[in-house]
Design an enzyme around this catalytic site. Structure first.
Site: not given
Lengths: 643, 536
Positions: A337-343, A379
C-alpha cells in the site's frame, strides 16, 4: 498515584445508555482502574474500567441531579455517570485526563501487571509463538527461498523484524538497493509460502518511483521473486490503495510500479481506503449505533452511510483476489500500500487465513497475528493510541481485520477453531496495554523496551483459558475438505457485528446463547467419556468384562452441568481470581443464580430483558408513576420473577 | 371445464433444468392437473422434482425464433418459473410450441380460483385417513383445558350459523356475565361483526388478551351500550384495561369518516387506549416484493444492498410487530392488566400481535403442539383470510388485490424470538420454513379458504387432510424439534433494538449457497446434543 485527588466518590449514578434506568453506587479511582461498585447489596454489580481503555472523558453541563461524566472506551463501552458534587466530578475528570494519557511506556499497565508467575513461566509464555518454526512449517527455507541476515541489526529497515526471507537469487546489494527505492526501506520480503504450488505472498511498501524514477535493484528483486516460482513466472503486484491515492503519491516522489519497467508483473489496484477514511467511517458507525431509540430505518441508513461494511468488503475482496491468484493460478503475489503496514497487513493476513487452515486454529491465528501484524511492524502504538496521542494516526485497521475474520466465521461456521469471543478478547487486549505483545510500533522498539523481560505475553494467557474461546462446531474434516476458503462476497453476507460494537450493551444481546450451551454440552460429553473410561479401567481391574455396557442408573433429569458465567451469554468465562484484569464483572451475581438448580427456591431468573429497556413503549410514562408489581424486580436487564 | 383440458402438451423430453448453485440437469418434463414434474433418469439413481402448480407465482417465457421459422429444428424456449417459496427455476424446452403450451398450461392451472378444484381435495396419501376429527383442537376443547377460564368465562355458540360474524368460528369465548343478545348487538357495532372475544388468558395472573375489529362509531360518535358492557365485563372490577389500537391516532380519527372509529375515553372509562402505527395490506405485500427483489439481485454493492433492504421496510414491520407484542406483554405480565387488541378489520395485524404476545408470554405456545394449536386458534379459526392474503407471493406480476404476507411476518417475528432465545422454543427453524411454504401451496387443506364458514361450505374438513395433524406424527415431528430446547415458564422478552433484529436468512436466502454451510453446522449441533443425551 499522585494524580489521584479523590480516590472514592459515593452516591454516583450510572445511567444505562439505551434506557432510562440507572443504578447508584460508589466510584473508586485507582492507579490502573476506574471502578464502579453498585451499592445494592444483593446483586452488587461491579464495573472495572482500565485507564488505557478510556478513549475520552467528557464533563457535561451540570444538571439538577449532579454533574454528568461521559466516558468512552476503545472497546466500545460507553458509561455515563452522574456525580452529585461538581467538585468531585471535576477531580475525577482531571485525574482521568492525566491518567489516560501516559507520557512514557513505563506508565503502561503491562509493566505493573503481575499475574503471579515466575520468570520461567513468563519466558515460556513468550516462547509459545516461534516465527522461525512457522516459516519452517510453510516449507521455508527451501531451494528457492532463504533466510537473510541483512536486517540483523535493523540496518536496512527499522520497522521490519530481524529475520527476513527472500528469494535465493536476491543478493545483498539487490536487497539494499531495493530497500532504498521503497518507502521506509520496506523492500519485498516473503510473508506466506503456499507449498502446494510453490507460490509466494510477499509484502513491501510503495516504490519511490515518482513520475519516472527507476531502480534496477528493485526490478531485479521482483525478477528474483518471479524466478523463485517455477509454476508461474508472472507475479501479481497488488496495490491495495485506490488508484487516485496512488497517483497523488507520485507527486510526492512515491507511487507505484510501472509495468513497462518490471517484466512479468501484472499490476492491480484494489481500492481499500486509507486510515483516515476508516477512522471517520467507524466514528460515523458508532455515532449511529449509539443513538437512543434508533428506528430500523435510521439504523440501516446509518449503517449504509458510515460505509463501514463497504470497507470491510473491500478488504475481503482483496484477500479473496490474493488467495485465488496463489491457489488457483499458482502465481506469486506482491502486496503493498503506501508504507506497507496497514492495508498490506490486512490483505496478507486475511489472504493467508483463506489459504491455510492452520491459521483458522487458535494457535495458528496467534501465529498469524504475530507474523503479519506484530513482527512486520503494524504501528499498534499509534493506531491504538497507546502513548503520546496523535489523533491523526489512530485508526481501526486491526479491528477491521478481526471483523473480516468474524464475517468469515459467520459464513463458515465450522471452519474456525475459535469463536467470536476469541476475536473480541484479542481486541480487548490490543487496547488494554496489559500484555506486552502489542506495545510499541515495531520489533526493534519492543526489544528496546525489553518487553519479554518486563511484561507478560497475551498468547499464554489466552491459551490458558482456551476452552472459553472454542467453537463447538469446529470440524477438522471441514478443514480437510476445504483447505482454501472461498467466501461469497454477496453484499448480504456482510453484517453488522453487534457483539463487538455493542459488547457492553447487554440489552441488545440474545438472551440465550447456542454457542455457550453447545460448548457446555461438549465439555460435559468429554467429562462423561472420561468417567466411562475410568469406570471401564476399574472394572477391568476387577476382572469384569466391559462389553455390553448398559447404563445401570436411570437417566437423571435435567442433569446439565452448570453453564459458565460470563458477562454476555456465550462470552468467555473470566476467572474470579484475576480481579485485576476484570473489566467486566457486571452480572456475575445474577448469572450465578441462574446456575442454581431451579428448585432451590421460588425465585428464578430468566435470561430475558425487562420491558423498559427494550423500549416497547411509553407505558409507564403515559399513565403516571405506576409502581412495578412486587413479583417483578428489574435489574440490569434481567427480569427476576417469582413463579 | 375439466382441469385436464388446460393441458395441451403433457410431456416434453430433453428438457434442461437450471437451478441456482446446482449443475444443469436434462430430463423429462411433465405437466399434470396439479403438478409440474421433472425427472432425470440418465443416471441409475433417478432424480425428480415435483412442484405444486399452485406454488408457482410467476412464469416468464422467452422463445427464440418467434418469427421466421416456427417449426424449425432447434427452435426452443426458456421458461423461468418463480415459486411462492422463493425458488427460481429455468427450464429450457426444445420446440417452441411445446414451450408455449407448457407455459400456458402452467399459467392457467396455477391460478385456479375454485377451492374444491385445488390439490388438497385430491391428495390421498396411504398413511393418512380422512376419518376422525380434523384439526388439533376446538374452542370448546381449549376452554376445557384452560381451567383459569371456567370461573368468569363461557363458550358462546351465538355464531353457530355464522350469521353474527361470518369470519368468526362457530364458538367463541366471552365473559360469562354477557349474554348472547348483548354479543349480537356488540357485533353490529364492530366491523365485520368481529366483537371482542378472548384470545388468551395469562396463566399466572388471569389477565386476558382480547381481540376484535374497530368499533363503528362513525363521524357522529355512535355508542353501543352492549359493547361497552362487554368490555367492562372483561376487566370486571379491576380499575384498568388497555386497548392497543394498531393504527396511529390520526388514522383512527380518519377511520371515523368511513364509518369506523375507536373507543373513546368518555364511553370506555376504564380503558386506556394506546395507538401504535402498523402498516397493512398492500404496503406490506410490496415490502415483501422489494425485499425478495433485493435478495435475488446478486450484483449489489454493500451500500446498495443496505439501501434496498431499508427501502423494502420489511425489517421495520418486523420491528413494529415485535415492539407492539412486547407492549401487550408488558401490560399483561408486568402491569397486570387485560388488553384488547384491534386495528381496523381485526384479521391481520391484530392476529399477528395477539399471537406473538402469546409466544412471549405463554410457555405452552412454545412447544411444537402448542405453537400449531396457537396458529390454528389465532389464525385459522380466527378467520385470517388466507386465500386472499396468500393468493400471490413476491414474484407475481398480477395486480395486487388483497394479498398481504401477515402470516409470513409472524413467522419472521417468531424466528427473531428464536434467535434471541434459542433454547426456549421446542421447534426449530425448519418448522417455520415448512409453514412458510405450506401457507402458499399445500397438499393439505389447513390453509384453504378465508374462514370457518367457507371451509364448512367447501367441505374442507371432510375432504382434505390437516397439515398440523400430519406434522405432529412422531416420525415427522422429530425433524422440527429444536435440539437445545429447555422449557422455561417465564416470559421471553425479545430485544427490539434494530441491532438485535436480523434478516431471516434461512427464509429469504434459502436457495443460496449460504444455506448449506448453516445446515452442516446445525447437524453438528444435533450430533453433539445426541451424543450428550446418550452419554447421560
Amino acid at each position: 498515584m499522585e494524580h489521584i485527588r479523590t480516590p472514592k466518590v459515593e452516591q454516583v449514578k450510572l445511567l444505562d445508555r439505551f434506557s432510562n434506568k440507572s443504578v447508584t453506587g460508589t466510584l473508586h479511582l485507582t492507579a490502573t482502574h476506574l471502578i464502579f461498585v453498585e451499592s445494592n447489596s444483593t446483586s452488587a454489580q461491579e464495573i472495572w474500567i482500565l485507564h488505557h481503555h478510556i478513549a475520552s472523558v467528557e464533563k457535561l453541563s451540570l444538571t439538577t441531579s449532579g454533574c454528568p461524566l461521559l466516558i468512552q472506551c476503545r472497546n466500545f463501552r460507553l458509561v455515563h455517570f452522574v456525580i452529585p458534587r461538581e467538585r468531585d466530578c471535576h477531580d475525577i475528570y482531571s485525574s482521568l485526563l492525566r491518567l489516560l494519557r501516559p507520557v512514557s511506556y513505563d506508565e503502561l499497565y503491562a509493566f505493573s501487571y503481575n499475574p503471579k508467575q515466575n520468570d520461567q513461566q513468563r519466558e515460556e509464555g513468550w516462547q509459545l509463538i516461534d516465527l522461525a518454526a512457522e516459516f519452517e512449517r510453510m516449507g521455508v527455507p527451501c531451494d528457492q527461498w532463504q533466510l537473510t541476515d541483512v536486517n540483523r541489526e535493523y540496518k536496512v529497515c527499522e520497522t521490519y523484524p530481524r529475520d527476513l526471507y527472500v528469494p535465493i537469487t536476491a543478493s545483498k546489494p539487490i536487497i539494499v538497493g531495493s530497500s532504498k527505492f521503497r518507502s521506509k526501506g520496506r523492500f519485498p520480503v516473503l510473508t506466506y509460502f503456499y507449498q502446494e504450488k510453490k507460490a509466494a505472498v510477499c509484502r513491501c511498501s510503495q516504490p519511490l518511483s515518482g513520475f519516472s524514477a527507476r531502480c534496477l535493484e528493485d526490478e531485479h528483486m521482483l525478477q528474483a521473486i518471479s524466478k523463485a516460482n517455477h509454476n508461474s513466472r508472472c507475479i501479481y503486484v497488488m496495490d491495495t490503495r485506490p488508484k487516485l491515492n496512488a497517483l497523488a503519491n507520485r507527486a510526492a516522489g512515491k507511487g507505484y510500479e510501472n509495468e513497462d519497467n518490471y517484466p512479468n508483473i501484472r499490476f492491480q489496484f484494489v481500492g481499500i481506503e486509507n486510515i483516515h477514511v476508516m477512522r471517520g467511517s467507524l466514528q460515523k458507525l458508532l455515532e449511529v449505533m449509539g443513538t437512543r431509540s434508533l428506528s430500523m430505518t435510521d439504523y440501516l441508513v446509518g449503517l449504509e452511510n458510515s460505509g463501514w461494511l463497504r470497507h470491510i468488503k473491500a478488504i475481503m475482496d482483496a484477500a479473496i483476489f490474493l488467495a485465488k491468484a496463489v491457489t488457483v493460478e499458482g502465481a506469486s503475489v506482491l502486496v503493498h500500500c503506501s508504507d506497507g503496514w496497514d492495508r498490506t497487513a490486512q490483505v496478507c493476513a486475511l489472504g493467508s487465513l483463506l489459504m491455510d487452515p492452520y491459521y483458522r486454529t487458535i494457535k495458528g491465528f496467534m501465529v498469524l497475528i504475530e507474523k503479519d501484524w506484530i513482527s512486520f511492524g503494524h504501528k499498534f502504538a499509534d493506531r491504538c493510541d497507546q502513548l503520546d496521542p496523535d489523533p491523526k494516526e489512530v485508526s481501526p485497521i486491526f479491528t477491521q481485520f478481526l471483523e473480516c475474520v468474524w464475517q468469515l466465521t459467520e459464513q463458515f461456521p465450522q471452519a474456525f477453531e475459535f469463536s467470536e469471543w476469541f476475536l473480541i478478547q484479542i481486541h480487548e487486549h490490543v487496547h488494554s496495554c496489559q500484555f506486552g505483545n502489542f506495545l510499541g510500533n515495531s520489533q526493534r522498539q519492543r526489544e528496546d523496551l525489553q518487553l519479554k523481560e518486563r511484561t507478560y505475553s497475551l498468547w499464554a494467557h489466552l491459551l490458558s483459558e482456551k476452552q472459553n474461546y472454542l467453537n463447538p462446531v469446529y470440524s477438522l474434516s471441514f478443514a480437510e475438505s476445504h483447505p482454501v476458503l472461498e467466501p461469497s462476497t454477496q453484499a448480504y453476507h456482510f453484517k453488522f457485528w453487534r457483539n463487538m460494537y455493542h459488547q457492553y450493551d447487554r440489552s441488545m444481546h440474545p438472551r440465550q446463547s447456542i454457542l455457550k450451551h453447545v460448548l457446555t454440552l461438549k465439555e460435559s460429553n468429554r467429562e462423561l467419556e472420561g468417567t466411562v473410561q475410568a469406570l471401564k479401567t476399574k472394572l477391568q481391574a476387577f476382572g469384569v468384562s466391559t462389553s455390553p455396557l448398559k447404563p445401570q442408573t436411570p437417566p437423571r433429569e435435567r442433569s446439565l452441568p452448570s453453564r459458565p458465567q460470563s458477562l454476555i451469554l456465550g462470552a468467555p468465562l473470566l476467572s474470579r481470581k484475576e480481579v485485576q484484569q476484570e473489566e467486566d464483572e457486571e452480572v456475575l451475581g445474577e448469572e450465578a443464580r441462574e446456575d442454581a438448580p431451579a428448585s432451590t427456591d421460588g425465585e428464578r431468573t430468566v435470561e430475558g430483558s425487562s420491558a423498559t429497556e427494550n423500549g416497547y413503549g411509553e407505558l409507564t410514562g403515559s399513565f403516571g408513576s405506576k409502581n412495578e408489581p412486587a413479583v417483578v424486580t428489574l435489574e440490569f436487564g434481567v427480569a427476576r420473577m417469582t413463579c | 371445464m375439466e382441469l385436464s383440458e388446460h393441458i395441451k402438451t403433457a410431456n416434453v423430453e430433453d428438457v434442461t433444468l437450471r437451478r441456482p448453485f446446482h449443475p444443469a440437469l436434462r430430463g423429462t418434463l411433465c405437466v399434470t392437473s396439479h403438478h409440474l414434474l421433472f425427472s432425470n433418469r440418465k443416471d441409475e439413481a433417478s432424480w425428480q422434482l415435483l412442484i405444486l402448480l399452485k406454488n408457482i407465482d410467476a412464469i416468464e417465457k422467452s422463445v427464440e425464433n418467434l418469427f421466421g421459422y416456427p417449426r424449425a429444428v432447434g427452435s426452443s424456449g426458456t421458461i423461468t418459473i418463480k415459486c411462492k417459496d422463493l425458488l427460481v427455476l429455468q427450464l429450457e424446452i426444445p420446440g417452441m410450441e411445446e414451450c408455449l403450451n407448457i407455459a400456458s398450461s402452467i399459467e392457467a392451472l396455477s391460478s385456479l380460483e375454485s377451492v374444491t378444484e385445488m390439490y388438497p381435495f385430491f391428495y390421498r396419501p396411504s398413511h393418512l385417513t380422512l376419518l376422525g376429527p380434523w384439526g388439533l383442537s376446538t374452542t370448546e376443547q381449549y376452554y376445557k383445558q384452560t381451567e383459569r377460564l371456567w370461573d368468569r368465562w363461557r363458550v358462546s355458540k351465538v355464531n353457530s350459523d355464522y350469521s353474527v360474524c361470518p369470519s368468526y368460528p362457530s364458538a367463541v369465548i366471552v365473559p360469562r356475565e354477557v349474554d348472547d343478545d348483548k354479543l349480537i348487538r356488540s357485533a353490529r357495532f364492530r366491523q365485520g361483526g368481529r366483537f371482542p372475544v378472548l384470545s388468551y388468558c395469562h396463566h399466572s395472573n388471569g389477565m386476558v388478551i382480547m381481540r376484535s375489529s374497530q368499533p363503528l362509531t362513525g363521524a357522529n360518535k355512535k355508542r353501543c351500550k352492549e359493547d361497552e358492557l362487554l368490555l367492562q365485563a372483561v376487566i370486571d372490577g379491576s380499575e384498568l384495561g388497555y386497548i392497543i389500537d394498531l393504527r396511529s391516532a390520526q388514522q383512527a380519527q380518519q377511520a371515523r369518516m368511513t364509518g369506523g372509529g375507536f373507543e373513546s375515553k368518555s364511553c370506555y372509562r376504564h380503558w386506556k387506549r394506546i395507538h401504535r402505527h402498523h402498516e397493512r395490506g398492500k404496503v406490506v405485500q410490496e415490502s415483501l416484493i422489494k425485499l425478495v427483489e433485493a435478495c435475488s439481485d446478486l450484483s449489489h454493492s454493500v451500500d446498495r444492498w443496505l439501501s434496498k433492504l431499508e427501502n423494502s421496510k420489511w425489517l421495520s414491520h418486523v420491528h413494529s410487530a415485535l415492539s407492539t407484542a412486547g407492549l401487550v406483554v408488558e401490560c399483561v405480565e408486568r402491569d397486570g392488566h387485560s388488553v384488547l387488541v384491534h386495528g381496523s378489520e381485526g384479521t391481520d395485524n391484530t392476529l399477528l400481535v395477539s399471537s406473538l404476545a402469546q409466544i412471549i408470554l405463554d410457555p405452552a405456545s412454545r412447544t411444537v403442539t402448542g405453537f400449531l394449536c396457537l396458529l390454528e386458534r389465532e389464525w385459522i379459526q380466527a378467520g385470517h383470510p388466507f386465500q386472499q392474503r396468500c393468493a400471490h407471493s413476491a414474484y407475481s406480476h398480477a395486480r395486487l388485490k388483497q394479498e398481504c404476507p401477515s402470516f409470513l411476518l409472524l413467522l419472521d417475528c417468531v424466528w427473531q424470538v428464536w434467535r434471541q432465545f434459542p433454547l426456549a422454543l421446542e421447534f426449530s427453524e425448519a418448522l417455520l420454513l415448512r409453514l412458510a411454504q405450506e401457507v402458499y401451496a399445500s397438499n393439505y387443506g389447513t390453509f384453504l379458504c378465508n374462514n370457518e364458514q367457507e371451509r364448512c361450505a367447501a367441505g374442507v374438513k371432510e375432504n382434505t387432510h390437516c397439515l398440523f395433524q400430519s406434522m405432529l406424527k412422531p416420525d415427522i415431528e422429530e425433524q422440527y424439534l429444536n435440539p437445545l430446547y429447555e422449557p422455561t415458564d417465564l416470559a421471553i422478552w425479545p430485544s427490539v433494538h434494530p441491532q438485535s433484529l436480523q434478516l431471516w436468512t434461512g427464509m429469504f436466502l434459502r436457495w443460496t449457497e449460504y444455506a448449506q454451510n448453516m445446515e452442516e453446522a446445525r447437524e453438528e449441533v444435533w450430533s453433539i446434543v445426541k451424543e450428550h443425551r446418550e452419554r447421560v
